[in-house]
Design a protein around this motif. Structure first.
Motif, PDB file in Angstrom:
ATOM      1  N   VAL A 264       0.840  -1.198   0.000  1.00 35.62           N
ATOM      2  CA  VAL A 264       0.000   0.000   0.000  1.00 35.62           C
ATOM      3  C   VAL A 264       0.876   1.251   0.000  1.00 35.62           C
ATOM      4  CG1 VAL A 264      -1.690   1.328   1.328  1.00 35.62           C
ATOM      5  CG2 VAL A 264      -1.946  -1.149   1.113  1.00 35.62           C
ATOM      6  N   ASP A 265       1.948   1.241   0.795  1.00 38.14           N
ATOM      7  CA  ASP A 265       2.873   2.381   0.825  1.00 38.14           C
ATOM      8  C   ASP A 265       3.439   2.654  -0.571  1.00 38.14           C
ATOM      9  OD1 ASP A 265       2.546   2.576   3.570  1.00 38.14           O
ATOM     10  OD2 ASP A 265       4.309   1.371   4.015  1.00 38.14           O
ATOM     11  N   ILE A 266       3.858   1.591  -1.239  1.00 33.67           N
ATOM     12  CA  ILE A 266       4.501   1.769  -2.546  1.00 33.67           C
ATOM     13  C   ILE A 266       3.494   2.256  -3.577  1.00 33.67           C
ATOM     14  CG2 ILE A 266       5.682   0.546  -4.417  1.00 33.67           C
ATOM     15  CD1 ILE A 266       7.015  -1.167  -2.234  1.00 33.67           C
ATOM     16  N   ALA A 267       2.244   1.804  -3.474  1.00 35.64           N
ATOM     17  CA  ALA A 267       1.209   2.319  -4.379  1.00 35.64           C
ATOM     18  C   ALA A 267       1.037   3.819  -4.189  1.00 35.64           C
ATOM     19  CB  ALA A 267      -0.106   1.583  -4.131  1.00 35.64           C
ATOM     20  N   ALA A 268       1.004   4.274  -2.934  1.00 33.40           N
ATOM     21  CA  ALA A 268       0.881   5.707  -2.654  1.00 33.40           C
ATOM     22  C   ALA A 268       2.121   6.466  -3.108  1.00 33.40           C
ATOM     23  CB  ALA A 268       0.646   5.920  -1.162  1.00 33.40           C
ATOM     24  N   LEU A 269       3.294   5.876  -2.851  1.00 36.49           N
ATOM     25  CA  LEU A 269       4.558   6.523  -3.205  1.00 36.49           C
ATOM     26  C   LEU A 269       4.698   6.687  -4.713  1.00 36.49           C
ATOM     27  CD1 LEU A 269       7.419   7.512  -2.422  1.00 36.49           C
ATOM     28  CD2 LEU A 269       8.158   5.133  -2.580  1.00 36.49           C
ATOM     29  N   ALA A 270       4.336   5.647  -5.473  1.00 35.52           N
ATOM     30  CA  ALA A 270       4.458   5.715  -6.933  1.00 35.52           C
ATOM     31  C   ALA A 270       3.640   6.863  -7.487  1.00 35.52           C
ATOM     32  CB  ALA A 270       4.019   4.388  -7.559  1.00 35.52           C
ATOM     33  N   GLY A 271       2.444   7.075  -6.911  1.00 34.20           N
ATOM     34  CA  GLY A 271       1.617   8.185  -7.371  1.00 34.20           C
ATOM     35  C   GLY A 271       2.272   9.530  -7.120  1.00 34.20           C
ATOM     36  N   GLU A 272       2.852   9.705  -5.924  1.00 39.31           N
ATOM     37  CA  GLU A 272       3.501  10.985  -5.626  1.00 39.31           C
ATOM     38  C   GLU A 272       4.772  11.187  -6.443  1.00 39.31           C
ATOM     39  OE1 GLU A 272       2.151  12.444  -1.201  1.00 39.31           O
ATOM     40  OE2 GLU A 272       4.235  11.914  -1.560  1.00 39.31           O
ATOM     41  N   LEU A 273       5.566  10.129  -6.613  1.00 38.71           N
ATOM     42  CA  LEU A 273       6.802  10.276  -7.386  1.00 38.71           C
ATOM     43  C   LEU A 273       6.503  10.587  -8.847  1.00 38.71           C
ATOM     44  CD1 LEU A 273       9.118   7.457  -5.961  1.00 38.71           C
ATOM     45  CD2 LEU A 273       9.227   9.910  -5.523  1.00 38.71           C
ATOM     46  N   GLY A 274       5.312  10.182  -9.303  1.00 37.01           N
ATOM     47  CA  GLY A 274       4.928  10.502 -10.678  1.00 37.01           C
ATOM     48  C   GLY A 274       4.872  11.997 -10.935  1.00 37.01           C
ATOM     49  N   GLN A 275       4.711  12.783  -9.879  1.00 37.71           N
ATOM     50  CA  GLN A 275       4.686  14.238 -10.035  1.00 37.71           C
ATOM     51  C   GLN A 275       6.055  14.807 -10.392  1.00 37.71           C
ATOM     52  OE1 GLN A 275       3.100  15.810  -6.362  1.00 37.71           O
ATOM     53  NE2 GLN A 275       1.369  14.375  -6.355  1.00 37.71           N
ATOM     54  N   TYR A 276       7.093  13.979 -10.267  1.00 33.55           N
ATOM     55  CA  TYR A 276       8.450  14.429 -10.583  1.00 33.55           C
ATOM     56  C   TYR A 276       8.867  14.051 -12.004  1.00 33.55           C
ATOM     57  CZ  TYR A 276       9.024  15.612  -5.671  1.00 33.55           C
ATOM     58  OH  TYR A 276       8.890  16.178  -4.432  1.00 33.55           O
TER      59      TYR A 276
ATOM     60  N   LEU B 254       9.325  -1.138  -7.146  1.00 31.16           N
ATOM     61  CA  LEU B 254       9.167   0.198  -7.707  1.00 31.16           C
ATOM     62  C   LEU B 254      10.023   0.300  -8.965  1.00 31.16           C
ATOM     63  CD1 LEU B 254       7.761   2.916  -6.977  1.00 31.16           C
ATOM     64  CD2 LEU B 254       9.953   3.626  -6.004  1.00 31.16           C
ATOM     65  N   MET B 255       9.403   0.747 -10.050  1.00 28.95           N
ATOM     66  CA  MET B 255      10.103   0.844 -11.332  1.00 28.95           C
ATOM     67  C   MET B 255      10.175   2.310 -11.760  1.00 28.95           C
ATOM     68  SD  MET B 255       8.280  -2.378 -13.280  1.00 28.95           S
ATOM     69  CE  MET B 255       6.658  -1.634 -13.118  1.00 28.95           C
ATOM     70  N   LEU B 256      11.387   2.777 -12.065  1.00 27.46           N
ATOM     71  CA  LEU B 256      11.595   4.146 -12.527  1.00 27.46           C
ATOM     72  C   LEU B 256      12.218   4.093 -13.925  1.00 27.46           C
ATOM     73  CD1 LEU B 256      12.698   3.966  -9.261  1.00 27.46           C
ATOM     74  CD2 LEU B 256      12.347   6.418  -9.572  1.00 27.46           C
ATOM     75  N   ARG B 257      11.528   4.700 -14.901  1.00 24.10           N
ATOM     76  CA  ARG B 257      12.025   4.671 -16.285  1.00 24.10           C
ATOM     77  C   ARG B 257      12.598   6.039 -16.642  1.00 24.10           C
ATOM     78  NH1 ARG B 257       9.490   5.774 -21.025  1.00 24.10           N
ATOM     79  NH2 ARG B 257       7.426   5.685 -20.030  1.00 24.10           N
ATOM     80  N   PHE B 258      13.851   6.020 -17.138  1.00 25.16           N
ATOM     81  CA  PHE B 258      14.549   7.235 -17.543  1.00 25.16           C
ATOM     82  C   PHE B 258      14.784   7.207 -19.048  1.00 25.16           C
ATOM     83  CE2 PHE B 258      15.647   6.424 -13.141  1.00 25.16           C
ATOM     84  CZ  PHE B 258      15.590   7.674 -12.541  1.00 25.16           C
ATOM     85  N   GLU B 259      14.670   8.369 -19.707  1.00 22.32           N
ATOM     86  CA  GLU B 259      14.883   8.479 -21.152  1.00 22.32           C
ATOM     87  C   GLU B 259      15.993   9.480 -21.429  1.00 22.32           C
ATOM     88  OE1 GLU B 259      13.397   6.649 -23.339  1.00 22.32           O
ATOM     89  OE2 GLU B 259      11.656   5.835 -22.272  1.00 22.32           O
ATOM     90  N   ARG B 260      16.861   9.116 -22.393  1.00 17.62           N
ATOM     91  CA  ARG B 260      17.923  10.033 -22.832  1.00 17.62           C
ATOM     92  C   ARG B 260      18.206   9.770 -24.295  1.00 17.62           C
ATOM     93  NH1 ARG B 260      23.827   9.554 -20.291  1.00 17.62           N
ATOM     94  NH2 ARG B 260      23.728   7.680 -21.587  1.00 17.62           N
ATOM     95  N   ASP B 261      17.935  10.750 -25.148  1.00 28.11           N
ATOM     96  CA  ASP B 261      18.083  10.578 -26.588  1.00 28.11           C
ATOM     97  C   ASP B 261      17.307   9.333 -27.020  1.00 28.11           C
ATOM     98  OD1 ASP B 261      19.700  12.827 -26.594  1.00 28.11           O
ATOM     99  OD2 ASP B 261      21.522  11.655 -26.271  1.00 28.11           O
ATOM    100  N   THR B 262      18.008   8.338 -27.505  1.00 30.34           N
ATOM    101  CA  THR B 262      17.322   7.112 -27.942  1.00 30.34           C
ATOM    102  C   THR B 262      17.431   6.001 -26.907  1.00 30.34           C
ATOM    103  OG1 THR B 262      19.332   6.375 -29.081  1.00 30.34           O
ATOM    104  CG2 THR B 262      17.731   7.635 -30.373  1.00 30.34           C
ATOM    105  N   ASP B 263      18.093   6.302 -25.787  1.00 25.74           N
ATOM    106  CA  ASP B 263      18.279   5.277 -24.757  1.00 25.74           C
ATOM    107  C   ASP B 263      17.129   5.299 -23.756  1.00 25.74           C
ATOM    108  OD1 ASP B 263      20.673   4.517 -25.850  1.00 25.74           O
ATOM    109  OD2 ASP B 263      21.873   5.852 -24.584  1.00 25.74           O
ATOM    110  N   SER B 264      16.758   4.127 -23.290  1.00 23.96           N
ATOM    111  CA  SER B 264      15.765   3.995 -22.229  1.00 23.96           C
ATOM    112  C   SER B 264      16.342   3.079 -21.154  1.00 23.96           C
ATOM    113  CB  SER B 264      14.458   3.414 -22.772  1.00 23.96           C
ATOM    114  OG  SER B 264      13.527   3.230 -21.726  1.00 23.96           O
ATOM    115  N   THR B 265      16.324   3.539 -19.925  1.00 23.70           N
ATOM    116  CA  THR B 265      16.869   2.769 -18.802  1.00 23.70           C
ATOM    117  C   THR B 265      15.817   2.677 -17.706  1.00 23.70           C
ATOM    118  OG1 THR B 265      19.111   3.561 -19.272  1.00 23.70           O
ATOM    119  CG2 THR B 265      18.711   2.591 -17.097  1.00 23.70           C
TER     120      THR B 265
END
Length: 706
Positions: A10-22, A106-117
């Motif tokens: 439940v914590d991570i579900a709430a956290l993912a929503g807030e981190l989405g604001q970043y 928790l999954m965080l996706r980062f984009e840079r040019d054509t790279d996705s991490t």
């Protein structure tokens, strides 16, 4: 209660929503603090400026935005893992933050040019961080994972754990079906079958007004509907980010933090709490201070500390007052429902006229708005039936009437009798909740009496201690039959590891994880010690100590064969051999100077691994075997290890073998058995809770040896 160290689903579900604001924040630099297994992402956010994201997968398993003043100083030399992340993410943009199903991932996706991490933080078990490319192949990971169910190693395709059932997206039919398949009570079913865990299982029961320990077979449709409504409410609040974050404190004067939640919990209604604007701020405050709180409590004194009985007694009295108020409220609610039903019968013709009017209009195809307008027009003309209607809700198919000053909402498609019967049924359901509350208040009253008895026992303990000192040293005390047992405890340096004392009183210590194995070999393996390990992967580094940590090593110390055999049995019992359901395996023994952290040329040693030089002494087909016991003198504590060593030291002990019960389940079984053996049941709860017992149980399933 123990301090929270891991985020819940439940914590991570709430956290993912807030981190989405970043989303849109740019990565400046990444740091790794290996000792704490802590990752720090220093980012720049357009609206917020410098942003520090912390992810820890060590002792604490957490993720949150941190106050820049609270982040640790950067390490002098970045480890290779941090350098890899810098190369991949420098200048990259945070594009997405998600929770995997309802798991603690928790999954965080980062984009840079054509790279996705994608950075995957596994906030469960031993914890891990995996870095994936755009094809979800593992670029690198903090810890390699090689299990039958999944593999996480550089170069492999990342394998998520088997998806847990997601209760936040379940429909009502599936919910009732899954609940109905359980043979346990309501709270355990919510905790395990629906993956809410113990705390939120209890919270849902409290909010729905369903007793925790009510058997599923005794749970009716109204209870299921109430529970499902609470789950829907929880799901809605999480999806909409409707949070009200709290940090909760332990009772007493030390104000030690014990939990952090995304919204207030009824389960913690009697605890002091602090409100935070965001869940991230609450998490930052909690994890920045919980260790200091814990240290402050630990340094408040050593030896036998008097519990704050008065505060606990007042707490139980407050709970009783709240429970009595709940009983009174249930009585009033049930009476109100019965009065509504009786009003329907007392005004039968009036109610029937309103219901018949609505039913006839619907049969003619008239819209709900038209029906409401008709009643309003009739009320203006002074028609009694129309004047009694105060509302029409087409979405629910209901009409609300005011009868003798009481508003009653009726199902428009049903007759008077069926509506009255529904009200009587609701009154009975509320009466059932009242009975559950009565049982709960009796439990609380018993707990209050227990605390009072503990206070009396504590105050009498000094006198008993003095009398015991005068007793002949050769006279044995039957601790099992004593009505009160004084608590004598002190903390030892080795208790955070696995440990036991052999039949010859030599200390044996073993690692609980790779970090412990690493620390034991580097810090505690001294001259004269013997080192044991199994051939199986995932075994503890086991050290049979020839001396204590403050003693000088002495090569002349001869360790008896009985102690060596017990150390070998300890090493095999707490390895994956037990988890695999096997009953024996080979164990080898070497001297301290044969163990090294320096690999051969061209080889690599993983964290927690080591190299062995020279000949080994093997203990072939060493049988697994563990006993858990309770000692009463010279200290009161739980001990565990090889049965031959534990049984003579403990006042009473129970032997276990590989079996079908999970660690927490078998721990509860042993706890109940121990409580039955001691006349002083409060003693068992204080020194041998299920959590303490579980620390001495091997990984995997177990059962008691008959």
């Amino acid at each position: 209660m123990d301090e929270k160290r891991e985020l819940t689903s439940v914590d991570i579900a709430a956290l993912a929503g807030e981190l989405g604001q970043y989303r849109g924040a740019h990565v400046d630099k990444v740091y790794l603090y290996p000792e704490a297994e802590l990752l720090r992402f220093r980012m720049s956010d357009y609206d917020r400026g410098r942003t520090e994201l912390l992810i820890e997968v060590g002792e604490n398993k957490r993720a949150h935005i941190a106050d820049p003043e609270r982040v640790p100083d950067a390490p002098e030399r970045p480890p290779n893992f941090a350098m890899m992340l810098r190369n991949r993410l420098s200048g990259a943009t945070l594009e997405a933050v998600e929770q995997f199903e309802f798991d603690r991932i928790l999954m965080l996706r980062f984009e840079r040019d054509t790279d996705s991490t994608t950075v995957v933080a596994e906030l469960f078990g031993d914890g891990n961080v995996a870095v994936l490319d755009e094809n979800d192949d593992v670029i690198d990971c903090l810890e390699t994972v090689r299990l039958k169910s999944r593999t996480v190693v550089p170069g492999s395709h990342y394998e998520y754990p088997s998806a847990r059932f997601n209760p936040l997206t379940v429909d009502y039919g599936t919910f009732t079906e899954r609940m109905g398949q359980s043979d346990s009570d309501v709270v355990r079913t919510l905790a395990t079958q629906l993956n809410f865990g113990g705390l939120y299982g209890e919270e849902l029961c409290s909010r729905a007004g369903v007793p925790y320990n009510q058997d599923i077979e005794a749970t009716d449709d109204s209870d299921f509907e109430a529970l499902y409504r609470e789950i829907e409410s929880l799901s809605r609040r999480l999806s909409e980010g409707d949070l009200d974050a709290r940090v909760y404190y332990e009772d007493g004067d030390d104000r030690a933090r014990v939990d952090v939640t995304p919204f207030p919990l009824e389960e913690y209604a009697d605890r002091e709490s602090e409100v935070f604007e965001t869940f991230n701020e609450a998490l930052d405050d909690y994890f920045a201070n919980v260790d200091a709180d814990h240290d402050d409590r630990g340094e408040s004194g050593s030896g036998r500390q008097r519990p704050d009985f008065e505060s606990e007694i007042e707490k139980q009295k407050r709970i009783i007052q709240q429970q009595q108020q709940a009983i009174d409220d249930f009585e009033q609610e049930a009476e109100a429902e019965r009065e509504k039903a009786e009003l329907l019968y007392a005004n039968y013709d009036l109610v029937d006229k309103v219901l018949s009017t609505v039913q006839s209009a619907r049969e003619d195809g008239r819209a709900w708005d038209d029906i409401e307008a008709t009643f309003e027009a009739g009320a203006e003309r002074g028609i009694d039936a129309a004047e009694s209607v105060v509302g029409v809700d087409g979405s629910e198919g209901t009409v609300t009437m005011a009868i003798e000053g009481t508003q009653i909402t009726l199902a428009a498609g049903d007759g008077v009798e069926k509506n009255a019967d529904r009200l009587y049924t609701e009154a009975k359901r509320i009466e059932g909740k009242k009975e559950g509350a009565k049982e709960a208040i009796e439990d609380t009253r018993e707990r209050l009496e227990e605390v009072k008895a503990e206070r009396e026992a504590w105050e009498a303990a000094d006198g008993e201690d003095e009398a015991a000192d005068e007793t002949d040293e050769d006279e044995e005390i039957d601790w099992l039959t004593r009505s009160s047992i004084p608590i004598r405890q002190s903390e030892q340096w080795y208790e955070r590891f696995r440990w036991f004392h052999t039949s010859d009183d030599f200390l044996v210590i073993g690692g609980r994880n790779a970090d412990h194995n690493e620390e034991l070999v580097k810090k505690y393996l001294d001259r004269g010690d013997l080192f044991f390990h199994t051939q199986a992967h995932g075994a503890p580094a086991t050290i049979l100590k020839a001396t204590g940590p403050s003693e000088s090593p002495d090569d002349d110390i001869e360790i008896p064969e009985t102690s060596r055999e017990e150390a070998a049995q300890f090493a095999v019992s707490y390895s994956t051999v037990w988890k695999e359901g096997k009953y024996a395996a080979d164990v080898y023994m070497v001297d301290h100077d044969q163990v090294t952290k320096t690999p051969e040329s061209g080889e690599y040693l993983e964290k927690g691994s080591f190299a062995i030089r020279g000949d080994r002494t093997y203990y072939e087909d060493t049988p697994v075997g563990v006993a858990v016991g309770i000692t009463c003198e010279p200290e009161t504590q739980v001990i565990g290890g090889p049965p031959s060593a534990i049984a003579p030291q403990a006042e009473t002990s129970i032997e276990v073998e590989p079996g079908q019960y999970a660690q927490n389940d078998i721990a509860k079984r042993l706890y109940r058995e121990f409580k039955g053996r001691f006349a002083d049941e409060t003693f068992v709860r204080k020194v041998a809770s299920p959590d303490l017992i579980q620390e001495f149980l091997p990984p995997g399933g177990s059962r008691t040896v008959e």
